[in-house]
Design a protein around this motif. Structure first.
Motif, mmCIF file in Angstrom:
data_model
loop_
_atom_site.group_PDB
_atom_site.id
_atom_site.type_symbol
_atom_site.label_atom_id
_atom_site.label_comp_id
_atom_site.label_asym_id
_atom_site.label_seq_id
_atom_site.Cartn_x
_atom_site.Cartn_y
_atom_site.Cartn_z
ATOM 1 N N GLY A 22 -8.279 8.633 2.994
ATOM 2 C CA GLY A 22 -8.259 9.221 1.582
ATOM 3 C C GLY A 22 -8.902 10.452 1.475
ATOM 4 N N ALA A 47 -13.633 7.209 1.469
ATOM 5 C CA ALA A 47 -12.425 7.678 1.772
ATOM 6 C C ALA A 47 -12.046 7.802 3.345
ATOM 7 C CB ALA A 47 -12.634 9.283 1.424
ATOM 8 N N TYR A 79 -13.323 2.182 -6.972
ATOM 9 C CA TYR A 79 -12.316 2.870 -5.693
ATOM 10 C C TYR A 79 -13.520 3.200 -4.732
ATOM 11 C CZ TYR A 79 -14.774 6.701 -8.579
ATOM 12 O OH TYR A 79 -15.277 7.343 -9.484
ATOM 13 N N HIS A 80 -12.936 3.968 -3.612
ATOM 14 C CA HIS A 80 -13.605 3.976 -2.187
ATOM 15 C C HIS A 80 -14.191 5.394 -2.083
ATOM 16 C CE1 HIS A 80 -12.952 -0.080 -0.418
ATOM 17 N NE2 HIS A 80 -12.084 -0.204 -1.224
ATOM 18 N N ALA A 115 -0.199 4.401 0.620
ATOM 19 C CA ALA A 115 -0.641 5.511 1.490
ATOM 20 C C ALA A 115 0.488 5.894 2.340
ATOM 21 C CB ALA A 115 -1.863 5.005 2.086
ATOM 22 N N CYS A 172 0.671 -1.131 0.015
ATOM 23 C CA CYS A 172 -0.192 -0.084 -0.103
ATOM 24 C C CYS A 172 0.696 1.102 -0.101
ATOM 25 C CB CYS A 172 -0.732 0.023 1.374
ATOM 26 S SG CYS A 172 -2.090 1.547 1.318
ATOM 27 N N ILE A 231 -4.040 5.794 -1.461
ATOM 28 C CA ILE A 231 -5.043 6.806 -1.488
ATOM 29 C C ILE A 231 -4.472 8.007 -2.242
ATOM 30 C CG2 ILE A 231 -5.599 6.378 0.812
ATOM 31 C CD1 ILE A 231 -3.730 8.344 2.072
ATOM 32 N N ASN A 232 -3.723 7.721 -3.340
ATOM 33 C CA ASN A 232 -3.647 8.930 -4.369
ATOM 34 C C ASN A 232 -3.868 8.547 -5.874
ATOM 35 O OD1 ASN A 232 -1.379 7.219 -4.401
ATOM 36 N ND2 ASN A 232 0.110 8.880 -4.374
ATOM 37 N N THR A 237 -8.553 9.228 -5.827
ATOM 38 C CA THR A 237 -9.215 8.083 -5.058
ATOM 39 C C THR A 237 -8.438 7.240 -4.194
ATOM 40 O OG1 THR A 237 -9.108 6.653 -6.996
ATOM 41 C CG2 THR A 237 -10.692 8.326 -7.146
ATOM 42 N N SER A 238 -9.326 6.718 -3.135
ATOM 43 C CA SER A 238 -8.445 5.865 -2.298
ATOM 44 C C SER A 238 -9.076 4.355 -3.084
ATOM 45 C CB SER A 238 -9.298 5.776 -0.979
ATOM 46 O OG SER A 238 -8.707 4.671 -0.046
ATOM 47 N N GLN A 239 -8.012 3.409 -3.214
ATOM 48 C CA GLN A 239 -8.391 1.961 -3.650
ATOM 49 C C GLN A 239 -7.779 0.959 -2.790
ATOM 50 O OE1 GLN A 239 -7.929 1.788 -7.992
ATOM 51 N NE2 GLN A 239 -8.663 3.986 -8.144
ATOM 52 N N ASN A 240 -8.279 -0.072 -3.101
ATOM 53 C CA ASN A 240 -7.836 -1.321 -2.255
ATOM 54 C C ASN A 240 -8.549 -2.617 -3.176
ATOM 55 O OD1 ASN A 240 -6.911 -3.600 -0.844
ATOM 56 N ND2 ASN A 240 -8.086 -3.037 0.977
#
Length: 386
Positions: free
Chosen positions: A362, A359, A355-356, A35, A33, A290-291, A305-308
């Motif tokens: 994020g 946030a 994406y999330h 972030a 990650c 988160i970018n 965006t925040s992603q996972n």
């Protein structure tokens, strides 16, 4: 050896450091990650279930641990348990020696120990990240204390575990019983949220917009949803391979056929995509940070965006295709690599993003999607009245 820990990758590479958190053995898929902040939100994200999280930020733990920032589902009693850690293991470069934050109730190291999360510190996590970028996410293990053995034996243990591809994990993180997150102020809408691994901030974002959220177990049926008389249905994020989630895909098809407005996030995007006839695939190393820039194909607007996620939908930017429910299109793509980041029915009844927008942690660029869902439910209600 009491001060030694090892991170072993399935390709045989070994990184030696010191124990961080609990000692012992843990197995999972090694992912990274990017972030710089939000480690508590990441550790408590159910989407990281059965994964060993490698932090690229060099110093971790400065702000300690608190009782407010966790993203876990409700897990015990009648109150929230926001502090449950879902990662299988944690790998960091330099854990802070002193907590410095007025909200902290303890240290990260203490919390990892308390919850039995085996971690490793003092290793070059950016070197590991380069390996994972070059060769893809892979099975791994963290070993310390009595679990230590020769490198060949540790590699054997790593390779004996099942891969993430083909893993059906939603039932392992979903709520056991339904629960309700009430709307703030007057209730405008009622939302049935299928918990595939939902993050705590998502119902809060709904509640802020006057939505009463009924969080439902993964095995929920259409009849049970109908009994709630919801204005819309939500598909949450979650772990595992979306190719295994046939029951959730079938439920999604039934929900669309029944006429409910539908919104999905992350794993929910993959479920909606499959319901619309698209295929999924496992990414080389996924998107976790988160970018990450995403483009709205229709408007050209970019959101950070925040992603996972380690799986994605097949498709290309702006692609339109036929489904059993009418025409659909790929609505969003990643500006970095063209990965599909959203799909929607052109008539607006159902849409989802990879994406999330909640946030946690994020940026808040994508929070408007919750308002878009509210607008879809409002339009559906108007259609029923007319």
């Amino acid at each position: 050896m009491t001060d030694t820990a090892k991170l072993v990758l399935e390709n045989g590479q070994v990184f030696t450091g010191t124990p961080f958190g609990a000692t012992g053995e843990t197995l999972g898929e090694a992912v990274f990650c990017t972030a710089m902040t939000g480690y508590q939100e990441a550790l408590t994200d159910p989407s990281y279930h059965r994964q060993i999280l490698v932090a690229t930020a060099p110093q971790i733990g400065n702000t300690g641990w608190n009782d407010e920032d966790g993203e876990s589902r409700l897990t015990k009693g009648d109150g929230p348990d926001p502090g449950k850690i879902w990662v299988a293991g944690y790998a960091v470069r330099n854990p802070t020696r002193r907590v410095s934050n007025w909200r902290a109730t303890g240290s990260l190291d203490d919390q990892l120990r308390e919850q039995g999360i085996v971690g490793i510190a003092g290793i070059d996590t950016r070197a590991i990240t380069r390996v994972l970028r070059d060769h893809g996410s892979m099975r791994a293990g963290v070993f310390s204390g009595a679990a230590l053995a020769g490198d060949d034996e540790l590699r054997r243990r790593v390779q004996d575990q099942p891969p993430m591809a083909g893993a059906n994990l939603s039932a392992e993180v979903s709520t056991d019983e339904p629960y309700v997150v009430p709307a703030e102020g007057d209730t405008r809408f009622r939302v049935a949220a299928l918990d595939l691994g939902i993050k705590a901030n998502t119902p809060r974002m709904f509640a802020e917009r006057g939505m009463e959220v009924h969080v439902l177990p993964v095995g929920t049926t259409l009849d049970q949803i109908r009994a709630l008389e919801p204005d819309g249905v939500f598909l949450s994020n979650g772990p595992g391979d979306p190719a295994t989630a046939d029951a959730a895909v079938e439920l999604t098809r039934q929900v669309i056929e029944a006429g409910y407005p539908l919104f999905g996030i992350c794993f929910g995007n993959q479920i909606l995509g499959r319901a619309l006839g698209r295929k999924t695939y496992k990414m080389r190393f996924g998107h976790r940070g988160i970018n990450i820039p995403v483009l709205d194909v229709a408007t050209g607007q970019a959101s950070i965006t925040s992603q996972n996620h380690g799986f994605a939908l097949e498709g290309e930017a702006g692609e339109e295709f036929d489904t059993d429910f009418g025409r659909a299109r790929v609505s969003h793509v990643c500006a970095n690599d063209g990965t599909v980041e959203g799909v929607e029915l052109i008539d607006g009844r159902a849409f989802s993003v990879q994406y999330h927008p909640e946030a946690a942690a994020g940026p808040h660029d994508a929070a408007y999607l919750f308002d878009k869902f509210a607008a879809a439910m409002s339009a559906a209600a108007e259609g029923k009245r007319s």
